[in-house]
Design a protein around this motif. Structure first.
Motif: not given
Length: 202
Positions: A26-32, A39-52
């Motif tokens: 929800x927060x990610x979509x609120x920030x568009x 993933x680029x801004x946080x340094x967390x892998x895209x696949x990990x964010x998707x799983x979260x």
């Protein structure tokens, strides 16, 4: 030394929460933000964010901290927010950036979101009669939308001029030098939105 605001718990501690994934999404979509951008801004892998977001993994506290920093919210909010928690961000008048034209007669308050500045810019425009705002060309295909609230404006692009009165909106390509002038006896008040990287018009 740990960055200011970093949680003091063991970075390897896992966070288990049924709402966490929905909150991050929800927060990610609120920030568009796309998954790749977060993933680029946080340094967390895209696949990990998707799983979260799909609640398929229990992230570590360090991972949630990096995501909260990228989303510009406190880690407490990420961990405690319910699915329906609202998003508010208030900017005071004193904190609103202001651009003044060379002649000093036109003022642009930057009321758009800094996180969208590369593709969407939003301004509150006030101008004294006779004031002119001269702008260089934006990126190819960019479109500007000027909605006049009071007064009257004249927009000149590539040698062509068009007038806009109160209650009217003018959309025009702004990928060449352009000028917005306050014409008529009354001060101009308008909202201006610039859409960057828009589809190139034929």
């Amino acid at each position: 030394m740990a960055p200011r605001g970093r949680p003091g718990l063991d970075d390897g501690a896992q966070i288990v929460s049924g709402q966490l994934g929905k909150t991050i999404q929800r927060l990610r979509k609120a920030y568009n933000l796309s998954l790749s951008e977060l993933a680029e801004q946080s340094g967390v892998a895209k696949s990990i964010i998707s799983q979260i977001e799909r609640n398929e993994t229990n992230p570590t506290l360090a991972t949630i901290w990096r995501l909260s920093q990228a989303l510009d919210v406190s880690i407490d909010r990420v961990l405690a927010s319910g699915e329906d928690a609202p998003f508010f961000e208030k900017l005071s008048r004193a904190d609103t950036p202001l651009i003044v034209s060379e002649d000093g007669k036109v003022r642009l308050a930057i009321i758009g979101w800094i996180k969208t500045v590369e593709w969407l810019q939003w301004y509150d425009v006030t101008a004294e009669p006779g004031g002119a705002l001269e702008s260089d060309a934006h990126q190819r295909g960019s479109i500007e939308c000027l909605s006049v609230l009071s007064g009257e404006a004249e927009v000149e692009v590539a040698g062509h001029a068009e007038r806009v009165r109160a209650g009217e909106t003018l959309r025009y390509r702004c990928d060449s030098p352009h000028v917005v002038r306050a014409v008529g006896p009354e001060p101009l008040r308008a909202t201006m939105v610039c859409i960057m990287k828009a589809a190139v018009m034929a």
